[in-house]
Design a protein around this motif. Structure first.
Motif, PDB file in Angstrom:
ATOM      1  N   MET A   1      59.878 -86.272 113.106  1.00 16.72           N
ATOM      2  CA  MET A   1      58.732 -85.531 112.640  1.00 16.72           C
ATOM      3  C   MET A   1      57.702 -86.532 112.130  1.00 16.72           C
ATOM      4  SD  MET A   1      58.543 -82.665 109.617  1.00 16.72           S
ATOM      5  CE  MET A   1      60.247 -82.395 109.819  1.00 16.72           C
ATOM      6  N   ASN A   2      56.479 -86.493 112.645  1.00 17.81           N
ATOM      7  CA  ASN A   2      55.421 -87.392 112.200  1.00 17.81           C
ATOM      8  C   ASN A   2      54.669 -86.766 111.046  1.00 17.81           C
ATOM      9  OD1 ASN A   2      55.868 -89.400 114.062  1.00 17.81           O
ATOM     10  ND2 ASN A   2      54.752 -88.292 115.644  1.00 17.81           N
ATOM     11  N   LYS A   3      54.253 -87.601 110.093  1.00 24.12           N
ATOM     12  CA  LYS A   3      53.541 -87.130 108.914  1.00 24.12           C
ATOM     13  C   LYS A   3      52.341 -88.037 108.683  1.00 24.12           C
ATOM     14  CE  LYS A   3      57.919 -85.827 107.057  1.00 24.12           C
ATOM     15  NZ  LYS A   3      58.962 -86.119 106.137  1.00 24.12           N
ATOM     16  N   THR A   4      51.219 -87.493 108.199  1.00 24.66           N
ATOM     17  CA  THR A   4      50.037 -88.328 107.986  1.00 24.66           C
ATOM     18  C   THR A   4      48.922 -87.666 107.166  1.00 24.66           C
ATOM     19  OG1 THR A   4      48.564 -89.784 109.108  1.00 24.66           O
ATOM     20  CG2 THR A   4      48.984 -87.711 110.149  1.00 24.66           C
ATOM     21  N   VAL A   5      47.829 -88.372 106.792  1.00 34.18           N
ATOM     22  CA  VAL A   5      46.756 -87.795 105.956  1.00 34.18           C
ATOM     23  C   VAL A   5      45.347 -88.300 106.253  1.00 34.18           C
ATOM     24  CG1 VAL A   5      46.797 -89.425 104.062  1.00 34.18           C
ATOM     25  CG2 VAL A   5      46.258 -87.107 103.600  1.00 34.18           C
ATOM     26  N   LEU A   6      44.402 -87.756 105.641  1.00 33.35           N
ATOM     27  CA  LEU A   6      42.962 -87.980 105.583  1.00 33.35           C
ATOM     28  C   LEU A   6      42.325 -88.558 106.826  1.00 33.35           C
ATOM     29  CD1 LEU A   6      42.816 -89.167 101.915  1.00 33.35           C
ATOM     30  CD2 LEU A   6      42.553 -86.897 102.772  1.00 33.35           C
ATOM     31  N   GLN A   7      41.082 -88.474 107.001  1.00 37.36           N
ATOM     32  CA  GLN A   7      40.298 -88.766 108.182  1.00 37.36           C
ATOM     33  C   GLN A   7      41.068 -89.136 109.444  1.00 37.36           C
ATOM     34  OE1 GLN A   7      37.432 -91.539 106.512  1.00 37.36           O
ATOM     35  NE2 GLN A   7      35.909 -90.065 107.104  1.00 37.36           N
ATOM     36  N   ILE A   8      40.726 -88.514 110.504  1.00 30.55           N
ATOM     37  CA  ILE A   8      41.333 -88.668 111.826  1.00 30.55           C
ATOM     38  C   ILE A   8      42.842 -88.426 111.718  1.00 30.55           C
ATOM     39  CG2 ILE A   8      41.391 -90.005 113.937  1.00 30.55           C
ATOM     40  CD1 ILE A   8      38.614 -90.163 113.191  1.00 30.55           C
TER      41      ILE A   8
ATOM     42  N   TYR B   1      49.689 -77.708  99.518  1.00 33.58           N
ATOM     43  CA  TYR B   1      48.639 -77.886  98.514  1.00 33.58           C
ATOM     44  C   TYR B   1      47.367 -78.473  99.117  1.00 33.58           C
ATOM     45  CZ  TYR B   1      52.347 -77.150  95.123  1.00 33.58           C
ATOM     46  OH  TYR B   1      53.375 -76.619  94.393  1.00 33.58           O
ATOM     47  N   LEU B   2      47.386 -78.728 100.416  1.00 38.01           N
ATOM     48  CA  LEU B   2      46.251 -79.361 101.077  1.00 38.01           C
ATOM     49  C   LEU B   2      45.272 -78.340 101.613  1.00 38.01           C
ATOM     50  CD1 LEU B   2      48.108 -82.027 103.204  1.00 38.01           C
ATOM     51  CD2 LEU B   2      46.932 -82.361 101.032  1.00 38.01           C
ATOM     52  N   TYR B   3      44.016 -78.715 101.552  1.00 37.58           N
ATOM     53  CA  TYR B   3      42.946 -77.974 102.192  1.00 37.58           C
ATOM     54  C   TYR B   3      42.319 -78.923 103.187  1.00 37.58           C
ATOM     55  CZ  TYR B   3      43.550 -74.591  98.484  1.00 37.58           C
ATOM     56  OH  TYR B   3      44.078 -73.658  97.644  1.00 37.58           O
ATOM     57  N   PHE B   4      41.933 -78.430 104.353  1.00 38.50           N
ATOM     58  CA  PHE B   4      41.398 -79.321 105.370  1.00 38.50           C
ATOM     59  C   PHE B   4      40.164 -78.729 106.027  1.00 38.50           C
ATOM     60  CE2 PHE B   4      44.276 -76.523 107.552  1.00 38.50           C
ATOM     61  CZ  PHE B   4      43.713 -76.311 108.796  1.00 38.50           C
ATOM     62  N   SER B   5      39.338 -79.609 106.516  1.00 41.16           N
ATOM     63  CA  SER B   5      38.161 -79.247 107.287  1.00 41.16           C
ATOM     64  C   SER B   5      38.143 -80.189 108.477  1.00 41.16           C
ATOM     65  CB  SER B   5      36.899 -79.412 106.430  1.00 41.16           C
ATOM     66  OG  SER B   5      35.775 -78.904 107.119  1.00 41.16           O
TER      67      SER B   5
ATOM     68  N   SER C   1      37.266 -85.939 113.438  1.00 41.32           N
ATOM     69  CA  SER C   1      37.242 -86.374 112.043  1.00 41.32           C
ATOM     70  C   SER C   1      37.709 -85.199 111.195  1.00 41.32           C
ATOM     71  CB  SER C   1      35.832 -86.774 111.625  1.00 41.32           C
ATOM     72  OG  SER C   1      35.442 -87.952 112.265  1.00 41.32           O
ATOM     73  N   VAL C   2      38.577 -85.488 110.251  1.00 37.88           N
ATOM     74  CA  VAL C   2      39.139 -84.452 109.385  1.00 37.88           C
ATOM     75  C   VAL C   2      39.042 -84.908 107.943  1.00 37.88           C
ATOM     76  CG1 VAL C   2      41.244 -83.170 108.787  1.00 37.88           C
ATOM     77  CG2 VAL C   2      40.774 -83.737 111.169  1.00 37.88           C
TER      78      VAL C   2
ATOM     79  N   TYR D   1      29.939 -88.302 108.204  1.00 40.99           N
ATOM     80  CA  TYR D   1      29.994 -87.678 106.876  1.00 40.99           C
ATOM     81  C   TYR D   1      30.607 -88.639 105.862  1.00 40.99           C
ATOM     82  CZ  TYR D   1      28.554 -82.869 107.797  1.00 40.99           C
ATOM     83  OH  TYR D   1      27.835 -81.740 108.073  1.00 40.99           O
ATOM     84  N   ASP D   2      30.052 -88.633 104.660  1.00 37.62           N
ATOM     85  CA  ASP D   2      30.603 -89.432 103.573  1.00 37.62           C
ATOM     86  C   ASP D   2      31.155 -88.493 102.498  1.00 37.62           C
ATOM     87  OD1 ASP D   2      28.400 -88.488 102.105  1.00 37.62           O
ATOM     88  OD2 ASP D   2      27.347 -90.399 102.155  1.00 37.62           O
ATOM     89  N   ILE D   3      31.595 -89.040 101.383  1.00 42.31           N
ATOM     90  CA  ILE D   3      32.222 -88.242 100.332  1.00 42.31           C
ATOM     91  C   ILE D   3      31.265 -87.180  99.786  1.00 42.31           C
ATOM     92  CG2 ILE D   3      31.702 -89.941  98.526  1.00 42.31           C
ATOM     93  CD1 ILE D   3      34.776 -87.584  98.735  1.00 42.31           C
ATOM     94  N   ASN D   4      29.982 -87.469  99.728  1.00 38.83           N
ATOM     95  CA  ASN D   4      29.020 -86.480  99.241  1.00 38.83           C
ATOM     96  C   ASN D   4      28.912 -85.294 100.186  1.00 38.83           C
ATOM     97  OD1 ASN D   4      28.259 -87.945  96.856  1.00 38.83           O
ATOM     98  ND2 ASN D   4      27.219 -89.369  98.225  1.00 38.83           N
ATOM     99  N   ASP D   5      28.953 -85.557 101.500  1.00 38.45           N
ATOM    100  CA  ASP D   5      28.947 -84.477 102.489  1.00 38.45           C
ATOM    101  C   ASP D   5      30.256 -83.689 102.435  1.00 38.45           C
ATOM    102  OD1 ASP D   5      26.411 -85.236 103.664  1.00 38.45           O
ATOM    103  OD2 ASP D   5      27.472 -86.874 104.676  1.00 38.45           O
ATOM    104  N   ALA D   6      31.361 -84.391 102.255  1.00 40.94           N
ATOM    105  CA  ALA D   6      32.681 -83.744 102.254  1.00 40.94           C
ATOM    106  C   ALA D   6      32.812 -82.711 101.138  1.00 40.94           C
ATOM    107  CB  ALA D   6      33.779 -84.792 102.122  1.00 40.94           C
ATOM    108  N   GLN D   7      32.191 -82.962 100.013  1.00 43.18           N
ATOM    109  CA  GLN D   7      32.281 -82.019  98.893  1.00 43.18           C
ATOM    110  C   GLN D   7      31.631 -80.676  99.210  1.00 43.18           C
ATOM    111  OE1 GLN D   7      31.676 -83.949  94.853  1.00 43.18           O
ATOM    112  NE2 GLN D   7      30.775 -85.441  96.276  1.00 43.18           N
ATOM    113  N   LYS D   8      30.762 -80.642 100.202  1.00 49.19           N
ATOM    114  CA  LYS D   8      30.032 -79.416 100.562  1.00 49.19           C
ATOM    115  C   LYS D   8      30.687 -78.644 101.706  1.00 49.19           C
ATOM    116  CE  LYS D   8      25.876 -81.926  99.315  1.00 49.19           C
ATOM    117  NZ  LYS D   8      24.728 -82.642  99.875  1.00 49.19           N
ATOM    118  N   LEU D   9      31.730 -79.205 102.288  1.00 55.17           N
ATOM    119  CA  LEU D   9      32.388 -78.572 103.434  1.00 55.17           C
ATOM    120  C   LEU D   9      33.155 -77.314 103.031  1.00 55.17           C
ATOM    121  CD1 LEU D   9      33.913 -81.756 105.112  1.00 55.17           C
ATOM    122  CD2 LEU D   9      32.020 -80.363 106.001  1.00 55.17           C
TER     123      LEU D   9
END
Length: 159
Positions: A1-8, A47-51, A84-85, A58-66
């Motif tokens: 089982m593969n596991k991973t996080v944040l962008q891409i 507990y994760l939310y994703f977009s 991009s995720v 997009y940078d961190i400022n854009d991500a907060q508005k998603l």
């Protein structure tokens, strides 16, 4: 089982070693990880939310508005793609002591992952991944790691 996080992201299963989805606006996220109630092998996927399919510039400022969707699984699986995720999760320390944990991403396939959090009202970024130079990582190993520190009676949002 593969596991991973944040962008891409391909598969997302985050743990604390030594530590149908609904669209939800960031300000309404209500699922918080209580760090004092986690064990070393807890999967934090629910507990994760994703977009996903976010413009790559997009940078961190854009991500907060998603708008984010809540994961309903212990391991978030977005399949193999080049999208991009952004993910968001919140951790709370309800104790009167500092707690340190390591966020581990097992068997990741990402070249690079960034973890953002605020400290003294400034965004801090931590980097890891197979294409990230060893000297630029906080912790090296077969999995990808982020060291985390939780102040007493605090809550921290991560992207």
């Amino acid at each position: 089982m593969n596991k991973t996080v944040l962008q891409i992201i391909v598969f997302l299963g985050i743990h604390f070693p030594s530590f149908g989805q609904n669209n939800i606006e960031p300000k309404n996220l209500d699922s918080v990880i209580e760090v004092t109630k986690t064990n070393s092998n807890d999967l934090l996927g629910k507990y994760l939310y994703f977009s996903e399919d976010v413009p790559s510039h997009y940078d961190i400022n854009d991500a907060q508005k998603l708008s984010f969707q809540r994961s309903e699984k212990n391991i978030l699986n977005l399949g193999f793609n080049n999208k991009s995720v952004w993910n968001r999760f919140t951790i709370r320390n309800t104790s009167d002591t500092i707690i340190k944990r390591i966020l581990r991403i097992e068997k990741p396939l990402q070249d690079s992952i960034q973890l953002f959090y605020k400290k003294n009202n400034t965004w801090i970024v931590s980097n890891t991944g197979y294409m990230v130079n060893t000297k630029d990582k906080d912790i090296n190993g077969a999995s990808l790691y982020f060291p985390l520190k939780f102040e007493p009676n605090s809550e921290q949002v991560y992207y």
